[in-house]
Design a protein around this motif. Structure first.
Motif, mmCIF file in Angstrom:
data_model
loop_
_atom_site.group_PDB
_atom_site.id
_atom_site.type_symbol
_atom_site.label_atom_id
_atom_site.label_comp_id
_atom_site.label_asym_id
_atom_site.label_seq_id
_atom_site.Cartn_x
_atom_site.Cartn_y
_atom_site.Cartn_z
ATOM 1 N N LEU A 184 0.802 -1.221 0.000
ATOM 2 C CA LEU A 184 0.000 0.000 0.000
ATOM 3 C C LEU A 184 0.836 1.273 0.000
ATOM 4 O O LEU A 184 0.527 2.223 -0.702
ATOM 5 C CB LEU A 184 -0.935 0.007 1.211
ATOM 6 N N ASN A 185 1.900 1.298 0.790
ATOM 7 C CA ASN A 185 2.663 2.525 0.961
ATOM 8 C C ASN A 185 3.979 2.529 0.213
ATOM 9 O O ASN A 185 4.747 3.491 0.324
ATOM 10 C CB ASN A 185 2.898 2.790 2.450
ATOM 11 N N GLY A 186 4.269 1.474 -0.518
ATOM 12 C CA GLY A 186 5.495 1.457 -1.315
ATOM 13 C C GLY A 186 6.758 1.562 -0.487
ATOM 14 O O GLY A 186 7.794 2.024 -0.982
ATOM 15 N N SER A 187 6.706 1.162 0.769
ATOM 16 C CA SER A 187 7.863 1.336 1.658
ATOM 17 C C SER A 187 8.963 0.316 1.396
ATOM 18 O O SER A 187 10.095 0.503 1.851
ATOM 19 C CB SER A 187 7.423 1.240 3.124
ATOM 20 N N GLY A 188 8.647 -0.755 0.666
ATOM 21 C CA GLY A 188 9.634 -1.813 0.452
ATOM 22 C C GLY A 188 10.505 -1.631 -0.766
ATOM 23 O O GLY A 188 11.296 -2.520 -1.102
ATOM 24 N N THR A 189 10.403 -0.499 -1.469
ATOM 25 C CA THR A 189 11.229 -0.248 -2.648
ATOM 26 C C THR A 189 12.198 0.898 -2.386
ATOM 27 O O THR A 189 11.901 1.820 -1.631
ATOM 28 C CB THR A 189 10.367 0.085 -3.882
ATOM 29 N N THR A 190 13.368 0.811 -3.024
ATOM 30 C CA THR A 190 14.356 1.889 -2.886
ATOM 31 C C THR A 190 14.173 2.985 -3.925
ATOM 32 O O THR A 190 14.814 4.016 -3.859
ATOM 33 C CB THR A 190 15.777 1.315 -3.026
ATOM 34 N N ASP A 191 13.278 2.753 -4.882
ATOM 35 C CA ASP A 191 13.023 3.708 -5.965
ATOM 36 C C ASP A 191 11.783 4.532 -5.616
ATOM 37 O O ASP A 191 10.667 4.009 -5.562
ATOM 38 C CB ASP A 191 12.808 2.953 -7.279
ATOM 39 N N TYR A 192 11.982 5.831 -5.379
ATOM 40 C CA TYR A 192 10.861 6.668 -4.953
ATOM 41 C C TYR A 192 9.777 6.747 -6.020
ATOM 42 O O TYR A 192 8.581 6.671 -5.702
ATOM 43 C CB TYR A 192 11.340 8.078 -4.599
ATOM 44 N N LEU A 193 10.163 6.885 -7.302
ATOM 45 C CA LEU A 193 9.165 6.978 -8.366
ATOM 46 C C LEU A 193 8.349 5.693 -8.457
ATOM 47 O O LEU A 193 7.142 5.721 -8.685
ATOM 48 C CB LEU A 193 9.846 7.285 -9.702
ATOM 49 N N GLU A 194 9.012 4.560 -8.260
ATOM 50 C CA GLU A 194 8.275 3.293 -8.238
ATOM 51 C C GLU A 194 7.304 3.255 -7.062
ATOM 52 O O GLU A 194 6.186 2.755 -7.180
ATOM 53 C CB GLU A 194 9.257 2.127 -8.137
ATOM 54 N N SER A 195 7.719 3.808 -5.942
ATOM 55 C CA SER A 195 6.842 3.823 -4.765
ATOM 56 C C SER A 195 5.619 4.699 -5.005
ATOM 57 O O SER A 195 4.538 4.417 -4.491
ATOM 58 C CB SER A 195 7.613 4.324 -3.534
#
Length: 404
Positions: A184-195
């Motif tokens: 839901l919050n995209g916290s598991g990716t290192t790429d901000y745009l992907e999040s």
């Protein structure tokens, strides 16, 4: 408190602690799923996760929705006395439209599990149908929503009772956060745009589910509207039996609905199939309205008890000060949580456990309580409340200019 009612502000301030605990858990699990799983082996972590499932999951946002509905009617009543009913409706419509805009920006930048957009859309629909209308229509809608939830709750309980439950194998907890929660919050990716993309997809999913399929949130808002019309929070002494009964029955029913999921997580029993897991979810979801209303009633009772001698203790006043600035507090939590916990930011969640993540959430909430108390002392309003009010006032100016 400048003549304001203590109970709603105190409830909003306390509610923000429950919300930040819930949202911090979503950020934490999103990172933990990438960094090596979400199983919590220490006893403290298991206790925290059990308590979150039993007491917070799908209980906090119905409480928030109830207070949103209450606030809508109170704002409409105040604006009507000042500007007239037509102008008051224009202000409320504008406010709800801007909440959707706030929600979209909030989701894209920080938190896909946000609810401002949900409440804006639901508010637009419900205010158009019920605001300033007859109470009979409002009661009928509440009874319909509550009846649907009660029917689903009873059927789910019956299905669970009749299903085959496998004995515990002593393995890891049976239920873990679902994939949708983790992303839901995209916290598991290192790429901000992907999040950003991940959060927007999650936000759209929640918007469709909560607004297109949900019954809990709209019913909670309608009950809040009815409560404001009946002045229950303004005159709690006249409605003490109703408030006390709501607290006891609501919290009890909410706990009864969420406890099976918490016990399954603890490994006490294992759902026999995916259908059984779905039933557990339905039990927790449909009982969330009762749990949220029970918490609201508890806050009202607590506010009354803590101020029995006519004085408001400083800690209570500080929590109420945050509640008075609940929109700013809610967004401030996200502004800290998202970049500090996510892997695209500082990635602190990778170094936390269930228990320390909850401690982080509590400290963050406590910081905003202190800041809000200082702002109250200096007579400063919440910045986002000021912004939202200013944007809503534009609707009145446009309407006045068009009428000339």
């Amino acid at each position: 408190m400048n003549g304001r009612l203590l109970a709603p502000d105190f409830a909003r301030g306390g509610m923000l602690l429950l919300i930040v605990l819930s949202n911090t858990a979503i950020f934490f699990h999103g990172v933990a799923a990438v960094e090596g799983g979400t199983s919590a082996t220490p006893v403290a972590d298991q206790v925290v996760r059990f308590a979150m499932i039993a007491l917070l999951d799908v209980r906090v946002y119905p409480l928030f929705a109830f207070l949103v509905g209450y606030g809508l009617v109170r704002a409409y009543q105040a604006r009507s006395a000042e500007l007239g009913e037509d102008a008051a409706r224009a202000v409320i419509r504008s406010r709800n439209r801007w909440l959707v805009v706030f929600g979209l920006a909030h989701a894209a930048l920080l938190m896909g599990s946000e609810v401002l957009g949900d409440y804006g859309v639901i508010g637009l629909i419900l205010c158009a149908v019920f605001l300033g209308r007859g109470e009979r229509r409002l009661r009928a809608a509440i009874l319909t929503g509550a009846g649907l939830l009660a029917a689903v709750l009873l059927v789910s309980a019956a299905v669970l009772a009749a299903s085959v439950i496998l004995p515990s194998t002593g393995a890891a907890p049976a239920l873990e956060p679902g994939a949708q929660e983790l992303s839901l919050n995209g916290s598991g990716t290192t790429d901000y745009l992907e999040s950003v993309v991940t959060r927007l997809w999650g936000w759209v999913f929640l918007m469709v589910f909560a607004n297109g399929l949900g019954v809990v949130m709209p019913t909670a808002i309608l009950i809040g509207m009815w409560t404001a019309r009946r002045r229950i929070l303004e005159e709690p002494h006249r409605h003490r039996r109703l408030i006390t009964t709501t607290a006891a029955v609501g919290v009890g029913l909410g706990l009864a609905g969420s406890l099976p999921s918490a016990l399954a997580y603890a490994g006490v029993f294992t759902p026999a199939s995916e259908a059984a897991e779905a039933v557990l979810f339905l039990l927790a979801w449909t009982s969330g309205l009762a749990g949220g209303l029970g918490y609201a009633a508890l806050f009202v009772l607590a506010a009354g008890r803590l101020t029995r001698e006519g004085r408001t203790p400083r800690p209570v006043a500080a929590v109420a000060a945050l509640g008075k600035r609940s929109l700013s507090g809610y967004l401030a939590h996200s502004m800290v949580m998202a970049p500090v916990l996510s892997l695209w930011g500082l990635g602190l969640a990778a170094h936390l456990t269930e228990a320390t993540a909850a401690l982080f959430a509590f400290c963050l909430w406590l910081l905003t309580v202190v800041v809000a108390a200082l702002m109250e002392k200096k007579g400063m309003r919440g910045p986002f409340e000021v912004l939202l009010r200013g944007l809503g006032a534009r609707a009145v100016r446009r309407r006045t200019e068009a009428a000339r």
